[in-house]
Design a protein around this motif. Structure first.
Motif, PDB file in Angstrom:
ATOM      1  N   VAL A 186       0.764  -1.241  -0.012  1.00 56.27           N
ATOM      2  CA  VAL A 186      -0.029  -0.158   0.203  1.00 56.27           C
ATOM      3  C   VAL A 186       0.827   1.222   0.056  1.00 56.27           C
ATOM      4  O   VAL A 186       0.581   2.131  -0.180  1.00 56.27           O
ATOM      5  CB  VAL A 186      -0.895   0.047   1.071  1.00 56.27           C
ATOM      6  CG1 VAL A 186      -2.248  -0.324   0.757  1.00 56.27           C
ATOM      7  CG2 VAL A 186      -0.525  -0.796   2.344  1.00 56.27           C
ATOM      8  N   LEU A 189       2.201   2.582  -4.233  1.00 58.93           N
ATOM      9  CA  LEU A 189       1.205   2.522  -5.247  1.00 58.93           C
ATOM     10  C   LEU A 189       1.405   3.251  -6.467  1.00 58.93           C
ATOM     11  O   LEU A 189       2.103   4.388  -6.320  1.00 58.93           O
ATOM     12  CB  LEU A 189      -0.158   3.062  -4.799  1.00 58.93           C
ATOM     13  CG  LEU A 189      -1.024   2.326  -3.432  1.00 58.93           C
ATOM     14  CD1 LEU A 189      -2.326   3.309  -3.214  1.00 58.93           C
ATOM     15  CD2 LEU A 189      -1.123   1.066  -3.710  1.00 58.93           C
ATOM     16  N   SER A 190       1.172   2.611  -7.534  1.00 54.05           N
ATOM     17  CA  SER A 190       1.437   3.265  -8.971  1.00 54.05           C
ATOM     18  C   SER A 190       0.073   4.053  -9.305  1.00 54.05           C
ATOM     19  O   SER A 190       0.315   4.953 -10.214  1.00 54.05           O
ATOM     20  CB  SER A 190       1.498   2.135  -9.919  1.00 54.05           C
ATOM     21  OG  SER A 190       3.083   1.640  -9.796  1.00 54.05           O
ATOM     22  N   PHE A 191      -0.915   3.327  -8.878  1.00 58.65           N
ATOM     23  CA  PHE A 191      -2.084   4.202  -9.052  1.00 58.65           C
ATOM     24  C   PHE A 191      -3.359   3.695  -8.393  1.00 58.65           C
ATOM     25  O   PHE A 191      -3.348   2.845  -7.775  1.00 58.65           O
ATOM     26  CB  PHE A 191      -2.633   3.926 -10.697  1.00 58.65           C
ATOM     27  CG  PHE A 191      -3.099   2.757 -11.050  1.00 58.65           C
ATOM     28  CD1 PHE A 191      -2.688   1.518 -11.332  1.00 58.65           C
ATOM     29  CD2 PHE A 191      -4.731   2.713 -10.714  1.00 58.65           C
ATOM     30  CE1 PHE A 191      -3.297   0.388 -11.462  1.00 58.65           C
ATOM     31  CE2 PHE A 191      -5.477   1.441 -11.177  1.00 58.65           C
ATOM     32  CZ  PHE A 191      -4.722   0.191 -11.504  1.00 58.65           C
ATOM     33  N   LYS A 192      -4.226   4.705  -8.346  1.00 60.52           N
ATOM     34  CA  LYS A 192      -5.532   4.338  -7.562  1.00 60.52           C
ATOM     35  C   LYS A 192      -6.717   5.075  -8.253  1.00 60.52           C
ATOM     36  O   LYS A 192      -6.628   6.412  -8.586  1.00 60.52           O
ATOM     37  CB  LYS A 192      -5.178   5.038  -6.072  1.00 60.52           C
ATOM     38  CG  LYS A 192      -6.510   4.966  -5.281  1.00 60.52           C
ATOM     39  CD  LYS A 192      -6.276   5.334  -4.097  1.00 60.52           C
ATOM     40  CE  LYS A 192      -7.694   5.441  -3.145  1.00 60.52           C
ATOM     41  NZ  LYS A 192      -7.379   5.501  -1.314  1.00 60.52           N
ATOM     42  N   THR A 250     -12.102   9.181  -8.250  1.00 62.78           N
ATOM     43  CA  THR A 250     -10.821   9.535  -7.944  1.00 62.78           C
ATOM     44  C   THR A 250      -9.762   8.673  -8.870  1.00 62.78           C
ATOM     45  O   THR A 250     -10.026   7.933  -9.379  1.00 62.78           O
ATOM     46  CB  THR A 250     -10.467   8.576  -6.517  1.00 62.78           C
ATOM     47  OG1 THR A 250     -11.427   9.186  -5.636  1.00 62.78           O
ATOM     48  CG2 THR A 250      -9.172   8.803  -6.020  1.00 62.78           C
ATOM     49  N   ARG A 254       0.754   7.738 -10.829  1.00 65.51           N
ATOM     50  CA  ARG A 254       2.015   8.191 -10.164  1.00 65.51           C
ATOM     51  C   ARG A 254       2.909   8.226 -11.476  1.00 65.51           C
ATOM     52  O   ARG A 254       3.348   9.399 -11.824  1.00 65.51           O
ATOM     53  CB  ARG A 254       2.677   7.425  -9.131  1.00 65.51           C
ATOM     54  CG  ARG A 254       4.052   8.112  -8.875  1.00 65.51           C
ATOM     55  CD  ARG A 254       4.315   7.789  -7.404  1.00 65.51           C
ATOM     56  NE  ARG A 254       4.502   6.178  -7.077  1.00 65.51           N
ATOM     57  CZ  ARG A 254       4.793   5.817  -6.085  1.00 65.51           C
ATOM     58  NH1 ARG A 254       5.218   6.448  -5.079  1.00 65.51           N
ATOM     59  NH2 ARG A 254       4.983   4.413  -5.903  1.00 65.51           N
ATOM     60  N   SER A 281     -12.475   0.190  -5.849  1.00 65.76           N
ATOM     61  CA  SER A 281     -11.412   0.977  -5.732  1.00 65.76           C
ATOM     62  C   SER A 281     -10.225   0.107  -6.255  1.00 65.76           C
ATOM     63  O   SER A 281     -10.028  -0.944  -5.746  1.00 65.76           O
ATOM     64  CB  SER A 281     -10.947   1.459  -4.070  1.00 65.76           C
ATOM     65  OG  SER A 281      -9.601   1.588  -4.225  1.00 65.76           O
ATOM     66  N   ARG A 283      -6.279  -0.387  -7.270  1.00 66.79           N
ATOM     67  CA  ARG A 283      -4.817   0.031  -7.112  1.00 66.79           C
ATOM     68  C   ARG A 283      -3.838  -0.944  -7.544  1.00 66.79           C
ATOM     69  O   ARG A 283      -4.332  -2.039  -7.441  1.00 66.79           O
ATOM     70  CB  ARG A 283      -4.875   0.311  -5.625  1.00 66.79           C
ATOM     71  CG  ARG A 283      -5.686   1.395  -4.751  1.00 66.79           C
ATOM     72  CD  ARG A 283      -5.573   1.251  -3.341  1.00 66.79           C
ATOM     73  NE  ARG A 283      -6.004  -0.065  -3.022  1.00 66.79           N
ATOM     74  CZ  ARG A 283      -6.000  -0.287  -1.558  1.00 66.79           C
ATOM     75  NH1 ARG A 283      -5.406   0.510  -0.779  1.00 66.79           N
ATOM     76  NH2 ARG A 283      -6.516  -1.439  -1.183  1.00 66.79           N
ATOM     77  N   ASP A 285       0.133  -1.761  -7.274  1.00 63.30           N
ATOM     78  CA  ASP A 285       1.310  -1.629  -6.907  1.00 63.30           C
ATOM     79  C   ASP A 285       2.430  -1.516  -7.915  1.00 63.30           C
ATOM     80  O   ASP A 285       2.383  -1.937  -8.954  1.00 63.30           O
ATOM     81  CB  ASP A 285       1.639  -2.360  -5.705  1.00 63.30           C
ATOM     82  CG  ASP A 285       2.077  -3.604  -5.715  1.00 63.30           C
ATOM     83  OD1 ASP A 285       2.097  -4.453  -4.912  1.00 63.30           O
ATOM     84  OD2 ASP A 285       2.561  -3.914  -7.000  1.00 63.30           O
ATOM     85  N   SER A 291      -5.131  -4.577  -7.108  1.00 63.17           N
ATOM     86  CA  SER A 291      -6.092  -4.768  -5.872  1.00 63.17           C
ATOM     87  C   SER A 291      -7.438  -4.127  -6.166  1.00 63.17           C
ATOM     88  O   SER A 291      -7.288  -2.885  -6.583  1.00 63.17           O
ATOM     89  CB  SER A 291      -5.564  -4.228  -4.420  1.00 63.17           C
ATOM     90  OG  SER A 291      -6.522  -3.588  -3.879  1.00 63.17           O
TER      91      SER A 291
END
Lengths: 336, 460
Positions: A186, A189-192, A250, A254, A281, A283, A285, A291
């Motif tokens: 967590v 993270l590369s993106f969310k 959202t 990154r 959500s 995400r 990594d 995830s």
């Protein structure tokens, strides 16, 4: 008659009563892709974890709010924690069996209806025998469902009472193997992306028919922002949010791009969760692990969560073969 | 880019409905594009049904542009899987949770077909949804020319037109398990009769070798000729088509528009059904069967000699024609009209007789008859009393193992209205009329019957 000094039976480790099995069933069904599921009993609820070949894991939570009564008598952990971190009882049971038991409500109705329909082979097309939307089985209520687990090693007991019929199911509990969680960082993270679950479901439904094997998910800072694509036997498909940036509530990426390919079937296993959830959500990594956390709104019981983790295909470019499971530290994904 | 066009939401829905209708007949569709129209055609497996949907370039599409290339100058064609196309052109649902979730969200659908040397042969459909999501599908296709069925307009003298909605409601009254529809008219009573029945048989019990009709029921609905917009049919002419096909046609016709027009000639010759709406023309050519063909078509035993079975199932004339849409052909090439294989030897040749809504006791022709020339109208002698001397075989259980080529299952069908008809007892009088189908009106009086179990030459 001599009274044998039988010791007072210890209170069960866990006991809960629910009046509606429908949300319990739905949440569990969404991780219904394996046979054995890992169960953890905590003070806040039950946690079920299903694993598929270590490349996919799904966790469903039964929050105690889903029950009308929920009591636990868990052994308190010692001051010095030398033994396992979790003193919470943990075991494995058969997921299909548990799902079947939760379906028992209303089973009698269905049998009667079927028997009626069989008798009449000349029925005309005008009278369609449609399934009843208000049957007990569909609504999952009209009775009570009690779950309990008396002690370690005891079966997981489910007692369903409905209209004078009492059904008791004792599911064998197995000693749990140490679950190896798929590592998801967590903090790296590369993106969310948070969006409505239905858009994700629609996107997968769009791609599904071509019968693909691999699904490529790409998150990028610039258009098309989020793109799912695949190549199948009958052709290739892709869905992107180039014009739908505002659908992504959202959106944080990154690096310039995060692209990974997954086995389509494992992502497909999460479609049931997408169906019942309101938001998701997503995400990723740095390692490429994906995830998906689904938020399910249960009427009268607040929010329940479903957690999925997916391991992508290993990249084979350059000469490096990235091992996706090299992380020794296991960190549990925090909730939103 | 050979051709590209754009559909709006409604266009996608119509396209999808057309494909869904075709899917009931076949798995593949042939897409043909020209400067002024796009055509979807398909043929079912047994080649007994041909469907053709024509979409007018300027009326149906929001945008249509046929460019062609070196290989396809005026006309491009390809073959695709219907299933893939259906999933591309399906309705999509969307809307915020709170709004009506059945609101479809397609804003537009752009389709482009590309083909040629050095290029990938692909049909690319891009669907733009109102909420911003864009989906793109790329389908591969096969370069196959379409097969068009021939229909001779001048030959088809019988025709009628009726609202498809009325007809569809009619079909609802027929129960499940029916296969065939017999359409016939009666000038005296000014009625058009729709009779549904099935010839499927099943074994009476696990051990018995006799077979009975699975559903010994004929249902008839009589519609007054006034309900039709135009009726011109030869009196008492019976024409039989498959219920499944007919239902598929009606289901689609009801969506598209009001009027269904049919035209046909004689049983065994093709029947054309058509209807149209703005920018779309739907045409079907179905093969029809004569009455006795109906009996033999529905053999339960799959081991029926496949050659005979195929020959028995009348096929549509087909012709791959370049440059002209046959169905709309203004010039009907009579000289080229092939003779359809006359429903052959598998059944006895009889002249038309009205279908009676009663049950007949009638064992099947035994295998030797498959290859034999059709016996003369002895079937006319539908009698329980076929003189066979002492070997009264027909009442014995029929042993399928005795059959030579293991083909046909004998069937017995029960007549609950048993009445021996004296005129039929004199079978010998018919035996001598070899080869002539008598147009004997006494046939009307034959209410029950048994067709012979033996070849004529073996009788007496």
């Amino acid at each position: 008659m001599a009274s044998s000094a039988s010791p007072v039976p210890a209170p069960p480790l866990f006991r809960a009563v629910a009046s509606s099995t429908r949300p319990l069933y739905q949440l569990l069904k969404s991780i219904g892709f394996t046979n054995k599921v890992h169960v953890d009993i905590t003070d806040n609820g039950l946690r079920f974890m299903a694993d598929h070949a270590r490349v996919m894991q799904g966790v469903a939570h039964w929050n105690k709010n889903l029950f009308t009564s929920y009591t636990t008598n868990l052994p308190q952990p010692e001051e010095e924690d030398e033994e396992d971190e979790s003193a919470t009882p943990t075991f494995q049971i058969s997921l299909p069996a548990l799902l079947e038991t939760l379906q028992i409500f209303g089973a009698v109705d269905a049998a009667t209806r079927q028997a009626k329909a069989d008798i009449d082979p000349y029925r005309s097309n005008l009278r369609n025998y449609r399934p009843d939307a208000f049957s007990n089985q569909t609504l999952g209520m009209s009775g009570t469902c009690s779950l309990s687990h008396s002690q370690e090693g005891a079966p997981f007991s489910i007692v369903l009472e409905e209209a004078g019929v009492k059904t008791t199911c004792n599911l064998i509990t197995y000693i749990a193997e140490e679950p190896e969680l798929i590592p998801f960082d967590v903090n790296d993270l590369s993106f969310k992306i948070i969006t409505q679950a239905r858009w994700l479901l629609d996107a997968l439904a769009e791609i599904g028919p071509t019968g693909p094997e691999k699904l490529t998910i790409a998150a990028s800072r610039k258009a098309p922002y989020l793109k799912l694509s695949s190549v199948g036997a009958l052709g290739s498909s892709s869905v992107d949010f180039a014009k739908g940036r505002d659908l992504l509530e959202t959106f944080a990426v990154r690096d310039a791009r995060w692209v990974q390919s997954f086995k389509f079937d494992i992502i497909k296993s999460a479609m049931e969760a997408m169906r019942i959830a309101s938001k998701v959500s997503m995400r990723g990594d740095r390692q490429g692990v994906l995830s998906m956390q689904f938020m399910v709104e249960v009427e009268g019981a607040g929010l329940s969560f479903l957690d999925f983790r997916f391991v992508p295909y290993a990249e084979r470019d350059d000469d490096e073969e990235e091992e996706e499971e090299d992380d020794g530290d296991e960190r549990e994904g925090e909730e939103l | 880019m050979v051709v590209n066009f754009t559909l709006n939401e409604e266009g996608v829905a119509v396209f999808h409905d057309a494909l869904a209708c075709m899917f009931k007949f076949s798995d593949e569709v042939c897409l043909e594009t020209k400067k002024d129209k796009l055509t979807l055609t398909t043929l079912n497996l047994s080649k007994s049904a041909y469907i053709c949907f024509t979409f007018a370039a300027n009326r149906f599409f929001s945008r249509y542009n046929f460019e062609g290339n070196a290989q396809y100058r005026d006309r491009f064609f390809c073959q695709l899987h219907i299933r893939s196309l259906m999933s591309v052109f399906r309705a999509r649902q969307g809307g915020e949770s709170g709004r009506d979730s059945r609101e479809t969200t397609i804003e537009r659908c752009d389709v482009a077909i590309d083909d040629g040397p050095g290029k990938k042969s692909r049909l690319v459909a891009r669907i733009n949804c109102r909420n911003g999501i864009t989906a793109e599908h790329s389908l591969s296709f096969e370069p196959m020319a379409p097969t068009h069925a021939k229909f001779d307009k001048t030959e088809a003298v019988n025709h009628w037109t009726i609202s498809s909605r009325t007809l569809r409601q009619l079909m609802d009254h027929f129960g499940p398990g029916i296969d065939l529809l017999d359409i016939n008219t009666d000038d005296e009573t000014r009625l058009v009769n729709f009779t549904c029945f099935t010839e499927k048989v099943q074994k009476r019990s696990a051990n018995a070798n006799e077979a009975v009709l699975k559903k010994p029921l004929h249902t008839n609905i009589a519609v007054e000729m006034d309900e039709f917009d135009d009726v011109e049919v030869e009196d008492k002419l019976h024409i039989i088509i498959s219920v499944k096909d007919f239902r598929a046609v009606l289901q689609h016709a009801q969506i598209i528009s009001g009027e269904l027009a049919t035209s046909y000639s004689n049983p065994g010759r093709p029947m054309k059904l058509s209807y149209s709406s703005e920018g779309i023309l739907c045409e079907y050519i179905l093969m029809t069967i004569g009455q006795d063909d109906a009996i033999s078509q529905k053999h339960k035993n799959p081991r029926v000699n496949s050659v005979a079975a195929r020959a028995a199932r009348p096929e549509l004339d087909s012709a791959s024609r370049r440059g002209s849409s046959v169905v709309n052909a203004s010039r009907n090439d009579l000289s080229q009209a092939q003779e359809l294989p006359r429903v052959p030897q598998l059944q006895r040749k009889t002249a038309l007789r009205p279908r009676h809504s009663q049950f007949d006791i009638r064992p099947q022709p035994i295998p030797q008859q498959i290859m034999a020339p059709p016996p003369p109208a002895t079937a006319r002698s539908d009698s329980l009393f076929v003189p066979q001397g002492d070997d009264d075989h027909q009442w014995e259980p029929i042993n399928p193992d005795e059959e030579d080529d293991g083909g046909v299952n004998d069937r017995l069908e029960w007549n609950s209205n048993y009445e021996p008809n004296p005129s039929t007892l004199r079978i010998n009088s018919y035996l001598n009329q070899a080869g002539e189908p008598p147009e004997n009106p006494t046939s009307e009086r034959l209410l029950s019957g048994l067709e012979p179990t033996q070849r004529l030459s073996e009788v007496s």
